[in-house]
Design a protein around this motif. Sequence first.
Motif, mmCIF file in Angstrom:
data_model
loop_
_atom_site.group_PDB
_atom_site.id
_atom_site.type_symbol
_atom_site.label_atom_id
_atom_site.label_comp_id
_atom_site.label_asym_id
_atom_site.label_seq_id
_atom_site.Cartn_x
_atom_site.Cartn_y
_atom_site.Cartn_z
ATOM 1 N N ALA A 173 -6.482 0.608 2.841
ATOM 2 C CA ALA A 173 -6.720 2.295 2.886
ATOM 3 C C ALA A 173 -8.248 2.593 2.701
ATOM 4 C CB ALA A 173 -6.114 2.770 1.504
ATOM 5 N N PRO A 203 -4.197 -5.274 1.588
ATOM 6 C CA PRO A 203 -4.300 -4.282 0.588
ATOM 7 C C PRO A 203 -5.812 -3.818 0.350
ATOM 8 C CG PRO A 203 -2.465 -5.460 -0.226
ATOM 9 C CD PRO A 203 -3.184 -6.338 1.021
ATOM 10 N N GLU A 231 1.434 1.077 -3.738
ATOM 11 C CA GLU A 231 0.529 2.108 -3.470
ATOM 12 C C GLU A 231 -1.113 1.577 -3.996
ATOM 13 O OE1 GLU A 231 1.805 5.284 -5.970
ATOM 14 O OE2 GLU A 231 3.128 5.903 -4.552
ATOM 15 N N GLY A 232 -1.092 0.298 -3.405
ATOM 16 C CA GLY A 232 -2.553 -0.374 -3.668
ATOM 17 C C GLY A 232 -2.667 -0.881 -4.796
ATOM 18 N N THR A 245 0.907 -1.298 0.079
ATOM 19 C CA THR A 245 -0.035 0.055 -0.134
ATOM 20 C C THR A 245 0.767 1.384 -0.065
ATOM 21 O OG1 THR A 245 -0.268 -0.396 2.345
ATOM 22 C CG2 THR A 245 -2.015 -1.044 1.043
#
Length: 308
Positions: A212, A208, A53-54, A18
């Motif tokens: 977020a 993941p 970043e996901g 992530t």
Amino acid sequence: VQAQQPTKVPRIGYVIATFLSTNSARIEAFQQGLRELGYVEGKNIVIEWRYAEGKLDRLADLAAELVRLKVDIIVSPGPAVTRPLKEATSTIPIIMAQDNDPVGNGFVASLARPGGNITGLSTLRPEISGKQLELLKEIVPKLSRVAVFGTSTRPGNAQELKEVELAAGAFGVKLQYLDVLDPKDIETAFRAASKGRAEAVLWLVAGPVTGAHRTQVVELAVKSRLPVIYPGRRFVEAGGLMTYSVNLNDLDRRAATYVDKILKGRTPADLPVEQPMKFEFIINLKAAKAIGLTIPPNVLVRADKVIR
């Protein structure tokens, strides 16, 4: 006088699925573990940080990049990252900061003798999921229906579900399994739980998929007026009701000991996978009030931390 050869500074790869912001506490715990062993980043050790970043489809490329850099060791924060790392290299040592089922996931031959280039720490999550159901039963004494949110494609999900089913049989609780494969499935799952007359939710989703989206998850729990037990403290700090889980920060700190042992000549094949030693039970009373739930005093007194 013979010139002294400069000492080679070891390079460690660390891949995160992530964002840095969602993993800052765990990263700090790992760095603290290194400092305790005498390693100072940028001085006598270099860490190559990589973030997906996901975007999970980027993990394979990030793994390949670290292999091309010929780093000495790669650290994985969880099974979603360990899988592409395993496919990228069979020679560079890989340290699992945590994994729910290292043998079942095919990462090690056994906990005592991993046998390959992967070792690290296990979370015992399948065993913990039964305890989580027990705690839900304690805060909702007449509990008879529980929605279980999981991710069928996640390694270890089936084993966790099996443990929950065993516990549900003992407590006389009916389960409603709901699959969360993507963030867009979260709201759908809460609606289905309400429609199925669930009285509580056991959250087995990890990694993941929801990392977020914790704020959205806890808001939907309040909107649905459902008590939810989560697999980590970050959900409760974001406004969730409670967690009973392994202290992941402690596992990350201990992952540094594997870095030290391997740099000093040990091989992953011979380093046993270690179990968690610290667990945490955290309750958020503000979240309880928001859904009209009273936590029994005998449960509150057992909590390691109470958010008021």
